[in-house]
Design an enzyme around this catalytic site. Structure first.
Site, PDB file in Angstrom:
ATOM      1  CB  SER A 211      -0.885  -0.001   1.250  1.00 41.76           C
ATOM      2  OG  SER A 211      -1.509   1.250   1.398  1.00 41.76           O
ATOM      3  CE1 TYR A 239      -3.979  -1.860   5.354  1.00 44.19           C
ATOM      4  CE2 TYR A 239      -3.096   0.305   4.789  1.00 44.19           C
ATOM      5  CZ  TYR A 239      -3.620  -0.920   4.406  1.00 44.19           C
ATOM      6  OH  TYR A 239      -3.771  -1.212   3.072  1.00 44.19           O
TER       7      TYR A 239
HETATM    8  N1  LIG Z   1      -8.697  -0.845  -1.061  1.00 47.91           N
HETATM    9  C1  LIG Z   1      -7.662  -0.034  -1.033  1.00 47.91           C
HETATM   10  O1  LIG Z   1      -7.797   1.193  -1.238  1.00 47.91           O
HETATM   11  C2  LIG Z   1      -6.299  -0.576  -0.780  1.00 47.91           C
HETATM   12  C3  LIG Z   1      -5.222   0.304  -0.863  1.00 47.91           C
HETATM   13  C4  LIG Z   1      -3.940  -0.181  -0.636  1.00 47.91           C
HETATM   14  C5  LIG Z   1      -3.761  -1.516  -0.344  1.00 47.91           C
HETATM   15  N2  LIG Z   1      -4.827  -2.346  -0.266  1.00 47.91           N
HETATM   16  C6  LIG Z   1      -4.546  -3.758   0.069  1.00 47.91           C
HETATM   17  O2  LIG Z   1      -5.181  -4.594  -0.874  1.00 47.91           O
HETATM   18  C7  LIG Z   1      -5.406  -5.877  -0.294  1.00 47.91           C
HETATM   19  C8  LIG Z   1      -6.816  -6.341  -0.596  1.00 47.91           C
HETATM   20  O3  LIG Z   1      -7.710  -5.485   0.086  1.00 47.91           O
HETATM   21  P1  LIG Z   1      -9.117  -5.034  -0.505  1.00 47.91           P
HETATM   22  O4  LIG Z   1      -9.076  -3.561  -0.631  1.00 47.91           O
HETATM   23  O5  LIG Z   1      -9.489  -5.846  -1.692  1.00 47.91           O
HETATM   24  O6  LIG Z   1     -10.046  -5.352   0.753  1.00 47.91           O
HETATM   25  P2  LIG Z   1     -11.257  -6.358   0.976  1.00 47.91           P
HETATM   26  O7  LIG Z   1     -12.301  -6.162  -0.068  1.00 47.91           O
HETATM   27  O8  LIG Z   1     -11.641  -6.168   2.398  1.00 47.91           O
HETATM   28  O9  LIG Z   1     -10.590  -7.790   0.778  1.00 47.91           O
HETATM   29  C9  LIG Z   1      -9.711  -8.315   1.719  1.00 47.91           C
HETATM   30  C10 LIG Z   1      -9.656  -9.814   1.573  1.00 47.91           C
HETATM   31  O10 LIG Z   1      -8.784 -10.311   2.602  1.00 47.91           O
HETATM   32  C11 LIG Z   1      -9.455 -11.365   3.252  1.00 47.91           C
HETATM   33  N3  LIG Z   1      -9.040 -11.523   4.640  1.00 47.91           N
HETATM   34  C12 LIG Z   1      -9.166 -10.651   5.661  1.00 47.91           C
HETATM   35  N4  LIG Z   1      -8.733 -11.207   6.806  1.00 47.91           N
HETATM   36  C13 LIG Z   1      -8.334 -12.464   6.505  1.00 47.91           C
HETATM   37  C14 LIG Z   1      -7.821 -13.542   7.249  1.00 47.91           C
HETATM   38  N5  LIG Z   1      -7.675 -13.464   8.570  1.00 47.91           N
HETATM   39  N6  LIG Z   1      -7.490 -14.680   6.613  1.00 47.91           N
HETATM   40  C15 LIG Z   1      -7.676 -14.810   5.281  1.00 47.91           C
HETATM   41  N7  LIG Z   1      -8.188 -13.833   4.526  1.00 47.91           N
HETATM   42  C16 LIG Z   1      -8.520 -12.672   5.126  1.00 47.91           C
HETATM   43  C17 LIG Z   1     -10.914 -11.007   3.197  1.00 47.91           C
HETATM   44  O11 LIG Z   1     -11.707 -12.155   3.425  1.00 47.91           O
HETATM   45  P3  LIG Z   1     -13.296 -12.044   3.687  1.00 47.91           P
HETATM   46  O12 LIG Z   1     -13.903 -11.828   2.318  1.00 47.91           O
HETATM   47  O13 LIG Z   1     -13.625 -13.372   4.276  1.00 47.91           O
HETATM   48  O14 LIG Z   1     -13.507 -10.888   4.603  1.00 47.91           O
HETATM   49  C18 LIG Z   1     -11.015 -10.476   1.773  1.00 47.91           C
HETATM   50  O15 LIG Z   1     -11.180 -11.537   0.864  1.00 47.91           O
HETATM   51  C19 LIG Z   1      -5.101  -5.714   1.195  1.00 47.91           C
HETATM   52  O16 LIG Z   1      -3.833  -6.237   1.473  1.00 47.91           O
HETATM   53  C20 LIG Z   1      -5.120  -4.213   1.389  1.00 47.91           C
HETATM   54  O17 LIG Z   1      -4.312  -3.797   2.461  1.00 47.91           O
HETATM   55  C21 LIG Z   1      -6.089  -1.917  -0.468  1.00 47.91           C
END
Ligand SMILES: NC(=O)c1ccc[n+]([C@@H]2O[C@H](COP(=O)([O-])OP(=O)(O)OC[C@H]3O[C@@H](n4cnc5c(N)ncnc54)[C@H](OP(=O)(O)O)[C@@H]3O)[C@@H](O)[C@H]2O)c1
Length: 386
Positions: A211, A239
Site C-alpha cells: 500500500s 496498518y
Molecule cells: N482498497 C484499497 O484502497 C487498498 C489500498 C492499498 C492496499 N490495499 C490492500 O489490498 C489488499 C486487498 O484489500 P481489498 O481492498 O481488496 O479489501 P477487501 O475487499 O476487504 O478484501 C480483503 C480480503 O482479505 C481477506 N481476509 C481478511 N482477513 C483475513 C484472514 N484473517 N485470513 C484470510 N483472509 C482474510 C478477506 O476475506 P473475507 O472476504 O472473508 O472478509 C477479503 O477476501 C489488502 O492487502 C489491502 O491492504 C487496499
C-alpha cells in the site's frame, strides 16, 4: 504492454545500499522525522488525487500474456482486489487456488463465474483451500497441504489484508496485533513455507499487495506488536507499520534468495480502491468514499498492478537487476504498473534486517530457514499443532 517495468531504468544506487549489515549495537530511532512524514503523506495524497491520470496509459481490464501454464495462489480472493485477481487469472487460463477464510463464499463465487463463463472456453480451472491468516497454525496447515502435492507453484499473491479503521487494538490467538499478523507475519510465514513449491515452479514470483500507506509507516522491531506504549495505538499506526514491515521483510527475502532459485519477490501498490476494506469506516465516510468515484479505482482497476507483477515477462529480469545491483529494497510497483521507490524508511538496511530476524522469531522459524529450504532440507515451524 504499455508502460511498466521495461519503461523505466533501474532506480539509482542508494547511499545506504549495502550487503547484510554486521551485528552491532542497534540504535533504533523513535519515529519518522517530520520531513519523511510530510513526504510520506504527500505520496499518499498524490496517489489519491492523481492515480487515474498516472495510470491513464493502462487498459482496463489489463490484457494478460499467456498464463495457461501457471498455477497461482491468491489469498483473500473472496472480495475486492483479490476477487478480481483470481477471476481474471482464471479466465485467462491459469490454474487458480483461492486461499480464503470463508470457503463457502469462494465456492459460491466459482459457481457464479463458471455459469457466466460457460460457452466462452474451457471451464475455469479454479479451486478453493482454507486459509485463515489470523491463525499461524492455519498457515502451516495450508502450506503443508500444498507442498505435499509436490507440484509447482508459479505465483503466490499475498493479497488478503485488513484495515480495521477506528477499531480498538485487537490481538490474534497467536498473541499478535491483528494488522501485523494478517498483513505481514502470516504472509511472511506463508511465503517462506511455500518456497519448496515455488522452487519447483521456478521461474516463480511472490507478489505482495502492499500500500502507498507504507510511506507513513514506521516499524520498531522491538515493538512490532505495538504494546510498549511508546507510540499510542491507532488502527492507522497498525496498518501502516504492517505494510512497511512487509516491504522490509520482502527486501531481505529478495536478497537472501539466490539468483539461481529463479524466485522474484515484489511489492505492489494497488492504488486507492473502492472495496470492502472500508467496511469499518463510519457510514457517513463510506458514503463520501462512494461519491468520489473519479479519484477512487474500482477493484478491476485496483487489480492491475498485482496482475502485472504476477504475469509480465519483464518482471523477473528487473528483479534480478535489482539484486545484482545491491539495491537495498525489493521491486516495488506503483498502481500504474511502473517501478517506483518505496519509502525512505524502507531503505533503512539495518532496520530491515532487524525486522527480518524479529519476524522469523515471531512466526517460529529458524533464522536459516530460507537457506535450508533452498538446499532442499526440512525446517520445523514452532506453530505446528497450536
Ligand atoms: N482498497 C484499497 O484502497 C487498498 C489500498 C492499498 C492496499 N490495499 C490492500 O489490498 C489488499 C486487498 O484489500 P481489498 O481492498 O481488496 O479489501 P477487501 O475487499 O476487504 O478484501 C480483503 C480480503 O482479505 C481477506 N481476509 C481478511 N482477513 C483475513 C484472514 N484473517 N485470513 C484470510 N483472509 C482474510 C478477506 O476475506 P473475507 O472476504 O472473508 O472478509 C477479503 O477476501 C489488502 O492487502 C489491502 O491492504 C487496499
Amino acid at each position: 504492454m504499455d508502460g511498466g517495468v521495461g519503461a523505466s531504468s533501474p532506480p539509482p544506487k542508494s547511499p545506504d545500499s549495502a550487503p547484510e549489515p554486521k551485528r552491532r549495537e542497534r540504535k533504533q530511532k523513535s519515529g519518522l522525522g517530520w520531513l519523511e512524514w510530510t513526504r510520506g503523506w504527500m505520496s499518499v495524497v498524490g496517489e489519491m488525487l492523481f492515480q487515474r491520470i498516472m495510470a491513464s496509459h493502462l487498459q482496463n481490464p489489463l490484457p494478460l500474456p499467456p498464463v495457461n501454464n501457471l498455477t497461482c495462489i491468491v489469498t483473500g480472493s473472496t472480495s475486492g482486489i483479490g476477487l478480481q485477481i483470481a477471476r481474471q487469472l482464471a479466465e485467462a487460463g491459469a490454474h487458480v487456488v483461492m486461499a480464503v477464510r470463508n470457503p463457502k463464499a469462494a465456492h459460491d463465487l466459482i459457481q457464479k463465474w463458471q455459469n457466466e463463463w460457460s460457452g466462452m472456453g474451457l471451464p475455469l480451472n479454479i479451486e478453493v483451500m482454507e486459509l485463515d491468516l489470523l491463525s499461524l497454525d492455519s498457515v502451516v496447515r495450508f502450506a503443508d497441504a500444498w507442498n505435499s502435492r509436490l507440484g509447482p507453484l508459479h505465483v503466490l499473491i499475498n493479497n488478503a489484508g485488513i484495515f480495521s479503521i477506528g477499531e480498538p487494538q485487537k490481538f490474534s490467538k497467536d498473541g499478535y496485533e491483528q494488522h501485523m499478523q494478517v498483513n505481514h507475519l502470516a504472509p511472511a510465514l506463508l511465503s517462506v513455507l511455500l518456497l519448496p513449491s515455488l522452487l519447483r515452479g521456478s521461474p516463480s514470483r511472490i507478489v505482495n499487495v502492499n500500500s502507498v500507506m507504507h510511506y507513513v509507516g514506521f516499524v520498531d522491531p522491538e515493538d512490532m506488536n505495538l504494546v510498549s506504549g511508546r507510540r499510542k495505538y491507532t488502527s492507522l499506526l497498525g496498518y501502516c507499520s504492517s505494510k512497511l514491515a512487509q516491504v522490509m521483510f520482502s527486501s531481505v527475502l529478495h536478497k537472501r534468495l539466490p539468483a539461481e532459485s529463479g524466485i522474484s519477490v515484489l511489492c505492489v501498490s494497488p492504488g486507492i480502491v473502492q472495496t470492502n476494506v472500508a467496511r469499518d469506516l463510519p457510514r457517513i465516510v463510506q458514503a463520501g468514499y462512494r461519491v468520489i468515484p473519479y479519484f477512487i479505482f474500482n477493484p478491476q482497476e485496483g487489480s492491475r498492478s498485482s496482475l502485472f507483477a504476477a504475469t509480465d515477462p519483464q518482471v523477473p529480469e528487473y528483479c534480478e537487476l535489482l539484486k545484482a545491483d545491491e539495491w537495498p529494497v525489493c521491486a516495488f510497483l506503483s498502481q500504474d504498473c511502473r517501478p517506483t521507490n518505496p519509502s525512505e524508511e524502507a531503505h533503512n538496511v539495518e532496520t530491515s534486517y532487524w525486522v527480518w530476524e524479529k519476524t522469523l522469531e515471531l512466526i517460529g522459524l529458524p533464522s536459516d530457514s530460507v537457506e535450508r529450504l533452498i538446499e532442499g532440507k526440512e525446517i520445523t515451524c514452532q506453530y505446528v499443532g497450536h
